[in-house]
Design a protein around this motif. Sequence first.
Motif, mmCIF file in Angstrom:
data_model
loop_
_atom_site.group_PDB
_atom_site.id
_atom_site.type_symbol
_atom_site.label_atom_id
_atom_site.label_comp_id
_atom_site.label_asym_id
_atom_site.label_seq_id
_atom_site.Cartn_x
_atom_site.Cartn_y
_atom_site.Cartn_z
ATOM 1 N N GLY A 159 8.228 5.003 -5.092
ATOM 2 C CA GLY A 159 9.125 4.003 -4.544
ATOM 3 C C GLY A 159 8.760 3.434 -3.189
ATOM 4 N N TYR A 160 8.052 4.211 -2.329
ATOM 5 C CA TYR A 160 7.854 3.779 -0.941
ATOM 6 C C TYR A 160 6.449 3.229 -0.701
ATOM 7 C CZ TYR A 160 12.405 5.536 0.278
ATOM 8 O OH TYR A 160 13.767 5.706 0.356
ATOM 9 N N TRP A 161 6.422 2.048 -0.050
ATOM 10 C CA TRP A 161 5.175 1.329 0.206
ATOM 11 C C TRP A 161 5.207 0.726 1.610
ATOM 12 C CZ3 TRP A 161 1.397 0.494 -3.791
ATOM 13 C CH2 TRP A 161 1.756 1.041 -5.026
ATOM 14 N N THR A 162 4.057 0.210 2.037
ATOM 15 C CA THR A 162 3.974 -0.520 3.303
ATOM 16 C C THR A 162 3.242 -1.833 3.069
ATOM 17 O OG1 THR A 162 1.894 0.588 3.907
ATOM 18 C CG2 THR A 162 3.956 1.574 4.717
ATOM 19 N N LYS A 163 3.480 -2.796 3.966
ATOM 20 C CA LYS A 163 2.787 -4.077 3.857
ATOM 21 C C LYS A 163 1.376 -4.004 4.422
ATOM 22 C CE LYS A 163 6.420 -7.579 3.688
ATOM 23 N NZ LYS A 163 7.014 -8.749 4.385
ATOM 24 N N GLU A 164 1.169 -3.061 5.334
ATOM 25 C CA GLU A 164 -0.151 -2.874 5.933
ATOM 26 C C GLU A 164 -0.757 -1.564 5.433
ATOM 27 O OE1 GLU A 164 -1.604 -5.100 7.848
ATOM 28 O OE2 GLU A 164 0.153 -6.429 7.926
ATOM 29 N N LYS A 165 -2.057 -1.578 5.212
ATOM 30 C CA LYS A 165 -2.729 -0.347 4.805
ATOM 31 C C LYS A 165 -2.727 0.634 5.969
ATOM 32 C CE LYS A 165 -7.147 1.343 2.997
ATOM 33 N NZ LYS A 165 -8.547 0.988 2.677
ATOM 34 N N PRO A 166 -2.155 1.839 5.798
ATOM 35 C CA PRO A 166 -2.105 2.809 6.904
ATOM 36 C C PRO A 166 -3.502 3.135 7.409
ATOM 37 C CG PRO A 166 -0.647 3.473 5.122
ATOM 38 C CD PRO A 166 -1.480 2.342 4.596
ATOM 39 N N TYR A 207 0.830 -1.212 0.000
ATOM 40 C CA TYR A 207 0.000 0.000 0.000
ATOM 41 C C TYR A 207 0.861 1.257 0.000
ATOM 42 C CZ TYR A 207 -3.327 -3.558 1.380
ATOM 43 O OH TYR A 207 -4.084 -4.693 1.411
ATOM 44 N N ARG A 208 0.259 2.305 -0.549
ATOM 45 C CA ARG A 208 0.957 3.585 -0.645
ATOM 46 C C ARG A 208 -0.057 4.717 -0.533
ATOM 47 N NH1 ARG A 208 5.340 6.313 -2.783
ATOM 48 N NH2 ARG A 208 4.899 8.006 -4.266
ATOM 49 N N VAL A 209 0.195 5.696 0.355
ATOM 50 C CA VAL A 209 -0.674 6.865 0.514
ATOM 51 C C VAL A 209 0.053 8.075 -0.051
ATOM 52 C CG1 VAL A 209 -1.780 8.433 2.158
ATOM 53 C CG2 VAL A 209 -1.881 5.957 2.524
ATOM 54 N N THR A 210 -0.590 8.762 -0.972
ATOM 55 C CA THR A 210 0.040 9.905 -1.619
ATOM 56 C C THR A 210 -1.007 10.727 -2.357
ATOM 57 O OG1 THR A 210 1.773 10.562 -3.194
ATOM 58 C CG2 THR A 210 0.513 8.622 -3.748
ATOM 59 N N GLY A 211 -0.590 11.895 -2.805
ATOM 60 C CA GLY A 211 -1.423 12.674 -3.708
ATOM 61 C C GLY A 211 -0.710 12.819 -5.037
ATOM 62 N N GLY A 212 0.483 12.199 -5.112
ATOM 63 C CA GLY A 212 1.313 12.319 -6.295
ATOM 64 C C GLY A 212 1.389 11.030 -7.091
ATOM 65 N N ASN A 213 2.615 10.540 -7.306
ATOM 66 C CA ASN A 213 2.859 9.389 -8.157
ATOM 67 C C ASN A 213 2.311 8.100 -7.531
ATOM 68 O OD1 ASN A 213 3.856 7.427 -9.851
ATOM 69 N ND2 ASN A 213 6.011 7.782 -9.372
ATOM 70 N N PRO A 214 1.307 7.471 -8.130
ATOM 71 C CA PRO A 214 0.747 6.242 -7.565
ATOM 72 C C PRO A 214 1.768 5.108 -7.506
ATOM 73 C CG PRO A 214 -0.731 7.180 -9.201
ATOM 74 C CD PRO A 214 0.559 7.923 -9.322
ATOM 75 N N ILE A 271 -3.724 0.109 -8.246
ATOM 76 C CA ILE A 271 -5.113 0.574 -8.265
ATOM 77 C C ILE A 271 -5.366 1.482 -7.059
ATOM 78 C CG2 ILE A 271 -5.958 -1.456 -9.480
ATOM 79 C CD1 ILE A 271 -7.026 -2.469 -6.742
ATOM 80 N N GLN A 272 -6.295 2.395 -7.228
ATOM 81 C CA GLN A 272 -6.672 3.267 -6.108
ATOM 82 C C GLN A 272 -7.751 2.580 -5.290
ATOM 83 O OE1 GLN A 272 -7.694 7.321 -7.141
ATOM 84 N NE2 GLN A 272 -8.488 7.761 -5.118
ATOM 85 N N ILE A 273 -7.603 2.656 -3.956
ATOM 86 C CA ILE A 273 -8.593 2.102 -3.038
ATOM 87 C C ILE A 273 -8.967 3.185 -2.023
ATOM 88 C CG2 ILE A 273 -7.731 -0.244 -3.330
ATOM 89 C CD1 ILE A 273 -6.330 0.037 -0.611
ATOM 90 N N TYR A 310 -3.230 3.746 -2.572
ATOM 91 C CA TYR A 310 -3.058 2.833 -3.706
ATOM 92 C C TYR A 310 -2.627 1.461 -3.222
ATOM 93 C CZ TYR A 310 -3.335 7.064 -6.501
ATOM 94 O OH TYR A 310 -3.760 8.241 -7.068
ATOM 95 N N GLU A 311 -3.004 0.462 -4.007
ATOM 96 C CA GLU A 311 -2.691 -0.927 -3.678
ATOM 97 C C GLU A 311 -2.072 -1.617 -4.892
ATOM 98 O OE1 GLU A 311 -5.616 -3.750 -1.552
ATOM 99 O OE2 GLU A 311 -5.714 -4.366 -3.668
#
Length: 257
Positions: A167-174, A157-164, A251-253, A197-198
């Motif tokens: 480079g940086y992600w997490t294993k758990e949804k924040p 998972y990745r939380v952002t308003g920019g590039n979906p 994909i966006q979630i 994003y997922e």
Amino acid sequence: MTRFTQKMMLILLIFTSQLVINCSSDNDPINEEIENPTGWMDDLERSLGTGTKAKLNNWVEKGLDNTKLKEAFSKTSDKACLMTKLETAISIYHQRVHIEDWNNIPGIAKSDYKSNGLLAGINHPDWNDPALDLPAIEAANFVDATATVLPSGTKIYRVTGGNPAGGYWTKEKPKSVGAVIGGTAVQPAWNDFSKCYEYEVPQKQTLKVWQGITAKQPIAAGVINPHLPGGELQLFIPPAVRDDAFKKLVIQIPLSW
């Protein structure tokens, strides 16, 4: 009642009346503040131009603290510069950095920042590919980092308003903005935290990543107290891995908050 007593009472009455008048004078800043609590906005409107007060009120309505906003303008020697920073901030959290409203930025640590990131890049001999190395500039964002292969079916998972597909992600949804700002040490200047994003590793495929504990970060350039404590597990995906096939599967979630 003697003439002397009457005279003293008259003097006391006059003195008391004058005291009341003075305490309620139009020049009293306390009374002025009560009667016109947005007077400081009017002053800025005159100096910075029409529309300034409307913008300030709009930000306050959206959650910016009125007192901190006022204090920030009263302290700065360049009000126009502060106004520009607030206008160009990418989120309310970024605005709060500019006005030093630390109480309303979740996840921060109110203590001095001390770097605890890695001091050099890392490579993985078994991968034997410089394109998959963790460069020093990214290694500095980790307390430790291990080359890891994520199996098929793994969701990240990745939380952002920019590039979906950044480079940086997490294993758990924040679960909160604070988990992103504090736990994964994302400066408000870098992210507006508006989308989640997922990515799921496709069947019969794997994903090569660097995994480790997030290092501390300053909350903004030149600010060491408060800071972003980090401490959560994060992933860095090398650019070579984030190819067109990878991007198509992002994909966006819905956000968790």
